[in-house]
Design a protein around this motif. Structure first.
Motif, PDB file in Angstrom:
ATOM      1  N   PHE A 157      13.286 -98.289  87.229  1.00 33.87           N
ATOM      2  CA  PHE A 157      12.668 -99.375  87.998  1.00 33.87           C
ATOM      3  C   PHE A 157      13.501 -99.666  89.260  1.00 33.87           C
ATOM      4  O   PHE A 157      12.943 -99.873  90.348  1.00 33.87           O
ATOM      5  N   SER A 158      14.804 -99.697  89.102  1.00 33.23           N
ATOM      6  CA  SER A 158      15.682 -99.945  90.249  1.00 33.23           C
ATOM      7  C   SER A 158      15.555 -98.824  91.277  1.00 33.23           C
ATOM      8  O   SER A 158      15.559 -99.068  92.488  1.00 33.23           O
ATOM      9  N   VAL A 160      12.950 -96.932  91.790  1.00 34.22           N
ATOM     10  CA  VAL A 160      11.643 -97.071  92.439  1.00 34.22           C
ATOM     11  C   VAL A 160      11.697 -98.138  93.531  1.00 34.22           C
ATOM     12  O   VAL A 160      11.170 -97.959  94.640  1.00 34.22           O
ATOM     13  N   GLU A 161      12.370 -99.246  93.234  1.00 29.24           N
ATOM     14  CA  GLU A 161      12.466-100.324  94.215  1.00 29.24           C
ATOM     15  C   GLU A 161      13.293 -99.916  95.428  1.00 29.24           C
ATOM     16  O   GLU A 161      13.030-100.342  96.551  1.00 29.24           O
ATOM     17  N   LYS A 162      14.303 -99.071  95.207  1.00 27.61           N
ATOM     18  CA  LYS A 162      15.106 -98.570  96.331  1.00 27.61           C
ATOM     19  C   LYS A 162      14.269 -97.672  97.240  1.00 27.61           C
ATOM     20  O   LYS A 162      14.578 -97.510  98.422  1.00 27.61           O
ATOM     21  N   VAL A 165       9.086 -99.259  96.710  1.00 30.15           N
ATOM     22  CA  VAL A 165       7.888 -99.520  95.908  1.00 30.15           C
ATOM     23  C   VAL A 165       8.166-100.706  94.991  1.00 30.15           C
ATOM     24  O   VAL A 165       9.172-100.720  94.282  1.00 30.15           O
ATOM     25  N   SER A 166       7.286-101.681  94.991  1.00 31.32           N
ATOM     26  CA  SER A 166       7.464-102.849  94.130  1.00 31.32           C
ATOM     27  C   SER A 166       7.245-102.459  92.673  1.00 31.32           C
ATOM     28  O   SER A 166       6.259-101.784  92.332  1.00 31.32           O
ATOM     29  N   ALA A 167       8.156-102.880  91.785  1.00 30.47           N
ATOM     30  CA  ALA A 167       8.065-102.538  90.360  1.00 30.47           C
ATOM     31  C   ALA A 167       7.117-103.500  89.654  1.00 30.47           C
ATOM     32  O   ALA A 167       7.517-104.334  88.845  1.00 30.47           O
ATOM     33  N   SER A 168       5.837-103.369  89.972  1.00 31.20           N
ATOM     34  CA  SER A 168       4.820-104.197  89.313  1.00 31.20           C
ATOM     35  C   SER A 168       4.628-103.717  87.881  1.00 31.20           C
ATOM     36  O   SER A 168       5.167-102.689  87.481  1.00 31.20           O
ATOM     37  N   LYS A 172       5.631-100.100  86.349  1.00 29.75           N
ATOM     38  CA  LYS A 172       6.533 -99.978  85.206  1.00 29.75           C
ATOM     39  C   LYS A 172       5.927 -99.124  84.095  1.00 29.75           C
ATOM     40  O   LYS A 172       6.602 -98.271  83.509  1.00 29.75           O
TER      41      LYS A 172
END
Length: 485
Positions: A157-158, A160-162, A165-168, A172
């Protein structure tokens, strides 16, 4: 009674027949265990002509599986529980010594040429072993799969956010499914691919964690002590709980023979025990210790955010990838053994399909742990509670190996009819059933995690479930099985 071994594909049968009749078949490397093909064997006996490898290969198998995010989390948890750094490091070493038991169980693999899920028919009987595999082999494996998958997903998740992309919730779920798919692919291909992949995975993870070690040790407070140090009974309660938490990793591998069963029967038992135990012990101590050291400098209640403050910014994506890779390696072993356990329960299903069934159940539990429950509390409670069952189960298995002098007849273990020497009384070995029942009961009386047993309550919360369960179950089994010598 019908056999629970799924029928092998016709092509596999033909290949084996040709192998048996062709010149030099015994000298050629077996084709049924190649890295690029789905493993043909399930819980069936591995003929001597298909045995190969060296026990030193077991080191990388277990090392790759134990350089993972969960070990960092558990190491940091010891400091959060109120221990000094010195106390936490001592607990880590003692807890990881249980890898010796994992190594001991592994020696039965080459002796029998069958996985642990079949060898334990000698302990519990043909029918009794199905219950054992349903609970100890399958259910707990799926729980561990889910916990580790949740740990890998948290790192992903981290990452992806980097990438912006928002970890909706939808993202997830997609991330969990992708990681599970990669993990299950390794589990489906099986033993050959595991042996091929895990050495380079070990080397890659070692390089990454060397950088982590430099960053962590530069910031470690080696004289760390909590503001209010634990003393007396409170200290012993936390020390024992810490050992239980750390030992839950090696104790979860009551199936270590699964990965040693392809070795020749004449393979040195000491080498199998040593390389297996060392492969778990060394990374277990190192990675858990890094987690404990990091907790003296950063908040390991949120490990990823905390570690980002002491690691180079450019290194963060590599670190997250390593956490995911290490957990995938760990979970592939878990999925592989859970698939064998599902076969051993008595379900006629190919090993590859049983692995996929395990993955489906684990993904469901993972999504619950990530989206509904508190992850750290879930990890701590599950790991401490499972030793109530895993400690006695491993102790009984180890005692059986000692009593039989590791002398197992693989082909005879495959006989599931009432004429089998392992049928005992109506398919159940009273010695194994009574020893496990006694050990688990004694352990449950002493536990202090999701609930507090009466003995733990009388001892002001001191949790002696692990040593009590091991001692009672091993003693009962040795007493009831004296004829095995």
């Amino acid at each position: 009674m019908a056999s629970t071994i799924p029928d092998p594909p016709e092509s596999t049968c033909a290949t084996r027949k040709e192998a048996e009749t062709s010149p030099g078949a015994h000298a050629a490397r077996p084709t049924s265990d190649g890295a690029t093909r789905v493993e043909a064997h399930g819980i069936d006996h591995i003929p001597e002509r298909e045995r190969h490898g060296h026990p030193r290969q077991l080191f990388s198998v277990w090392a790759a599986a134990n350089v993972n995010y969960l070990s960092l989390v558990v190491g940091g948890t010891l400091i959060l529980m109120g221990l000094t750094l010195g106390q936490a490091l001592a607990v880590i070493v003692v807890g990881n010594l249980f890898w010796l038991l994992t190594g001991l169980l592994a020696i039965s693999g080459p002796a029998a040429g069958t996985p642990s899920e079949v060898i334990t028919r000698a302990v519990y009987g043909i029918r009794g072993n199905r219950v054992n595999n349903a609970v100890v082999g399958w259910m707990i494996s799926v729980c561990y799969f889910a916990l580790n998958l949740a740990a890998a997903a948290t790192a992903a998740f981290s990452l992806v956010e980097k990438a912006g992309v928002s970890a909706s919730t939808g993202v997830k779920i997609a991330v969990v499914l992708v990681i599970a798919a990669v993990t299950l692919t390794i589990g489906v291909y099986g033993h050959g691919l595991i042996m091929k992949l895990y050495l380079p995975i070990t080397l890659a993870l070692t390089a990454v964690f060397a950088v982590v070690a430099i960053g962590v040790l530069r910031h470690t407070d080696f004289s760390y002590a909590p503001p209010e140090p634990l003393r007396g009974a409170d200290l012993w309660t936390v020390l024992v709980a810490g050992v239980t938490l750390i030992s839950s990793a090696p104790l979860s591998y009551t199936t270590s023979a699964d990965f040693a069963r392809y070795l020749p029967r004449t393979t040195s038992s000491k080498a199998v025990l040593g390389w297996t135990a060392l492969g778990g012990f060394v990374p277990g101590v190192v990675v858990c210790s890094l987690g404990a050291c990091a907790a003296t400098a950063v908040d390991m209640g949120d490990p990823q955010s905390g570690l980002q403050t002491i690691l180079p910014g450019w290194f963060d994506p590599l670190f997250l990838l390593a956490l995911i890779l290490g957990t995938v390696a760990l979970n592939a072993l878990t999925a592989y053994s859970a698939g064998l356990a599902l076969q051993a329960v008595g379900i006629r299903i190919r090993r590859s399909l049983s692995v996929l069934a395990d993955g489906t159940a684990a993904v469901s539990l993972t999504l619950y742990a990530l989206l509904i429950s508190d992850f750290l509390d879930t990890v701590s409670n599950v790991l401490q509670l499972t030793v109530v069952l895993l400690g006695p189960a491993m102790a009984i298995y180890a005692t059986d190996i000692w009593l039989r002098r590791n002398n197992y007849d693989g082909p005879t273990l495959m006989d599931e009819t009432p004429s089998s020497p392992y049928w005992y009384a109506a398919g159940v070995n009273p010695a194994g059933a009574l020893a496990l029942t006694g050990g688990v009961t004694a352990s449950a009386l002493c536990v202090n995690t999701l609930y507090t047993g009466p003995i733990a309550s009388a001892l002001d919360g001191l949790d002696l479930a692990l040593p009590t369960g091991i001692a009672v179950s091993a003693s009962l089994y040795a007493l009831l099985s004296r004829g095995l010598r």
